[in-house]
Design a protein around this motif. Structure first.
Motif, PDB file in Angstrom:
ATOM      1  N   GLU A 179       0.572  -1.413   0.454  1.00  0.00           N
ATOM      2  CA  GLU A 179       0.202   0.122  -0.113  1.00  0.00           C
ATOM      3  C   GLU A 179       0.827   1.174   0.142  1.00  0.00           C
ATOM      4  N   PHE A 180       1.884   1.388   0.440  1.00  0.00           N
ATOM      5  CA  PHE A 180       2.762   1.910   0.505  1.00  0.00           C
ATOM      6  C   PHE A 180       3.693   2.615  -0.336  1.00  0.00           C
ATOM      7  N   ILE A 181       4.081   1.595  -1.543  1.00  0.00           N
ATOM      8  CA  ILE A 181       4.141   1.217  -2.663  1.00  0.00           C
ATOM      9  C   ILE A 181       3.272   2.255  -3.731  1.00  0.00           C
ATOM     10  N   GLY A 182       1.777   1.728  -3.963  1.00  0.00           N
ATOM     11  CA  GLY A 182       0.841   2.316  -4.648  1.00  0.00           C
ATOM     12  C   GLY A 182       0.783   1.607  -5.802  1.00  0.00           C
ATOM     13  N   ILE A 183      -0.024   2.153  -6.271  1.00  0.00           N
ATOM     14  CA  ILE A 183      -0.508   2.658  -7.714  1.00  0.00           C
ATOM     15  C   ILE A 183       0.501   3.357  -8.340  1.00  0.00           C
TER      16      ILE A 183
ATOM     17  N   SER B 176      -0.368   0.335 -15.436  1.00  0.00           N
ATOM     18  CA  SER B 176      -0.941   0.437 -13.835  1.00  0.00           C
ATOM     19  C   SER B 176      -0.243  -0.353 -13.085  1.00  0.00           C
ATOM     20  N   LEU B 177       0.328  -0.287 -12.194  1.00  0.00           N
ATOM     21  CA  LEU B 177       0.860  -1.501 -11.366  1.00  0.00           C
ATOM     22  C   LEU B 177       0.260  -1.085 -10.026  1.00  0.00           C
ATOM     23  N   LEU B 178      -0.721  -2.539  -9.587  1.00  0.00           N
ATOM     24  CA  LEU B 178      -1.500  -2.227  -8.366  1.00  0.00           C
ATOM     25  C   LEU B 178      -0.229  -2.567  -7.254  1.00  0.00           C
ATOM     26  N   PRO B 179      -0.811  -2.096  -6.061  1.00  0.00           N
ATOM     27  CA  PRO B 179       0.215  -2.880  -4.440  1.00  0.00           C
ATOM     28  C   PRO B 179      -1.025  -4.026  -4.711  1.00  0.00           C
ATOM     29  N   LEU B 180      -1.724  -5.000  -5.131  1.00  0.00           N
ATOM     30  CA  LEU B 180      -1.658  -6.303  -5.251  1.00  0.00           C
ATOM     31  C   LEU B 180      -0.439  -7.096  -6.108  1.00  0.00           C
ATOM     32  N   VAL B 181       0.083  -6.239  -7.494  1.00  0.00           N
ATOM     33  CA  VAL B 181       0.963  -6.812  -7.601  1.00  0.00           C
ATOM     34  C   VAL B 181       1.889  -7.581  -6.703  1.00  0.00           C
ATOM     35  N   PHE B 182       2.310  -5.586  -6.433  1.00  0.00           N
ATOM     36  CA  PHE B 182       3.542  -6.285  -5.935  1.00  0.00           C
ATOM     37  C   PHE B 182       3.481  -6.619  -4.245  1.00  0.00           C
ATOM     38  N   ALA B 183       2.937  -7.442  -4.084  1.00  0.00           N
ATOM     39  CA  ALA B 183       2.239  -7.995  -2.448  1.00  0.00           C
ATOM     40  C   ALA B 183       2.383 -10.055  -2.933  1.00  0.00           C
ATOM     41  N   ILE B 184       1.617  -9.616  -4.780  1.00  0.00           N
ATOM     42  CA  ILE B 184       2.277 -11.381  -4.881  1.00  0.00           C
ATOM     43  C   ILE B 184       3.514 -11.396  -4.705  1.00  0.00           C
ATOM     44  N   LEU B 185       4.202 -10.005  -5.849  1.00  0.00           N
ATOM     45  CA  LEU B 185       6.057 -10.324  -6.023  1.00  0.00           C
ATOM     46  C   LEU B 185       6.154 -11.106  -5.081  1.00  0.00           C
ATOM     47  N   ILE B 186       6.634  -9.444  -3.945  1.00  0.00           N
ATOM     48  CA  ILE B 186       7.095  -9.671  -2.620  1.00  0.00           C
ATOM     49  C   ILE B 186       6.861 -11.452  -1.984  1.00  0.00           C
ATOM     50  N   THR B 187       5.745 -12.195  -2.160  1.00  0.00           N
ATOM     51  CA  THR B 187       5.718 -12.801  -0.726  1.00  0.00           C
ATOM     52  C   THR B 187       6.379 -14.096  -2.150  1.00  0.00           C
ATOM     53  N   MET B 188       6.447 -13.997  -3.472  1.00  0.00           N
ATOM     54  CA  MET B 188       6.942 -15.050  -4.695  1.00  0.00           C
ATOM     55  C   MET B 188       8.352 -14.905  -3.809  1.00  0.00           C
ATOM     56  N   ILE B 189       9.225 -14.107  -4.099  1.00  0.00           N
ATOM     57  CA  ILE B 189      10.540 -13.598  -4.122  1.00  0.00           C
ATOM     58  C   ILE B 189      10.764 -14.049  -2.293  1.00  0.00           C
ATOM     59  N   LEU B 190      10.392 -14.268  -1.511  1.00  0.00           N
ATOM     60  CA  LEU B 190      10.251 -14.080   0.170  1.00  0.00           C
ATOM     61  C   LEU B 190       9.906 -15.779  -0.539  1.00  0.00           C
TER      62      LEU B 190
END
Length: 264
Positions: free
Chosen positions: A22-26, A37-51
Motif C-alpha cells: 500500500e505504501f508503494i501504491g499504484i 498501472s501496477l497495482l499494490p496487489l501485484v507488488f504484494a504477490i511479487l514480494i511473497t513469491m520472491i521471499l
C-alpha cells in the motif's frame, strides 16, 4: 503451541506485506502513449513469491512458509474474497437504470468465458498437463472457478494446483495485459463504455488494471468507467457461476474425455 506461534508469524508477515504494498501504491509506467498501472496487489504477490524462494526460506521465513501455514492460506483464501462482492454492488447502484438498458450485452458477454476451454484445454493437454488442466482451463481461474474447484476437488489436488497457479499468474500478468490492451483498444476507436464492460471479466485485479488505465486515458469519464466495469464484474461473478456449472463444466468434461483417453 508451535502451530499457534507459526500462525501469528504468518499474520504479522501478511500485515507487513500489505503495508509495504500500500505504501508503494499504484505505480504508472508509460510505454510510448500507453500508460500501464501496477497495482499494490501485484507488488504484494511479487514480494511473497520472491521471499518464498528457497534462498530466502530460512529461519524466520521458514516458519512463515511452513506447510501448516500454506495449507491454512489455501483453505481459507476464498473467505477473503467475499467482501469484494459487496463493493461491486455499491459501485453499480448509483447508475443501475443506465446499466439495465444494456443489460442483454452483459449476458451475451458470458458466452465468451467458454473460450478458455475451447482454446485453452487442447493446448494444456498438448503441453503435458492432465488433471491440472481441469483447474487451469475452466475459466480465468478467478474467484468463481477457485471456489468451484476447491469445493469439488480441494486445493491440495491436481485440479486445485491448476486453478491456484492460474490465479497467481492471472493476477501478475493478467493485470499488466489488461492495463496495456485497454488504452490501445480505446485508441483504435472502441467506445469507452464497451471497454469498461469488457474490463469485468471476473477478476478484481484485471478489472482494476483495465479501468484504471482507461480512467488515466479519459479522466472525464471516470464515473461511467467505474460503474460499467463494476456492473460487468458483478454480473460476471453472478451469471458466470451458472455459465460455469451448466455450460463450461459439461463442455470441459466432454472435451477432456475426448482428448485424454483412459483418464476418468
Amino acid at each position: 503451541m508451535k502451530s499457534k506461534q507459526s500462525f501469528l508469524y504468518l499474520l504479522a508477515f501478511v500485515l507487513i506485506v500489505i503495508a509495504v504494498s500500500e505504501f508503494i501504491g499504484i505505480q504508472a509506467v508509460k510505454v510510448g502513449s500507453v500508460k500501464i498501472s501496477l497495482l499494490p496487489l501485484v507488488f504484494a504477490i511479487l514480494i511473497t513469491m520472491i521471499l518464498g524462494l528457497s534462498i530466502f526460506r530460512k529461519g524466520f521465513m521458514k516458519k512463515i512458509y511452513s506447510e501448516a501455514n500454506v495449507g491454512f492460506s489455501s483453505k481459507y483464501l476464498i473467505f477473503i474474497m467475499l467482501p469484494l462482492m459487496a463493493r461491486y454492488g455499491a459501485d453499480v447502484a448509483p447508475r443501475i437504470e443506465e446499466i439495465l438498458k444494456v443489460g442483454w450485452v452483459f449476458i451475451i458477454q458470458e458466452i465468451g468465458n467458454l473460450g478458455t476451454i475451447l482454446l485453452g484445454l487442447p493446448i494444456a493437454i498438448l503441453l503435458g498437463l492432465r488433471r491440472e488442466a481441469i483447474g487451469s482451463t475452466l475459466g480465468l481461474g478467478r474467484e468463481g472457478e477457485l471456489a468451484y474447484i476447491s469445493e469439488k476437488y480441494t486445493l491440495d489436488s491436481d485440479e486445485g494446483r491448476g486453478v491456484l497457479s492460474l490465479y497467481i499468474i492471472g493476477t501478475l500478468f493478467g493485470t499488466l495485459f489488461f492495463s496495456i490492451i485497454a488504452p490501445i483498444m480505446y485508441a483504435t476507436g472502441f467506445s469507452i463504455e464497451a471497454l469498461a464492460m469488457a474490463s469485468g471479466v471476473g477478476s478484481a485485479s484485471m478489472m482494476t488494471g483495465s479501468s484504471s488505465a482507461l480512467i488515466a486515458t479519459a479522466p472525464d469519464m471516470e464515473q461511467t468507467i467505474n460503474s460499467y466495469a463494476a456492473a460487468s464484474q458483478l454480473l460476471t461473478s453472478f451469471l458466470g457461476t451458472y455459465t460455469m456449472v451448466f455450460l463450461a463444466v459439461p463442455l470441459q468434461r466432454f472435451m477432456y474425455k475426448l482428448l485424454v483417453r483412459g483418464d476418468k
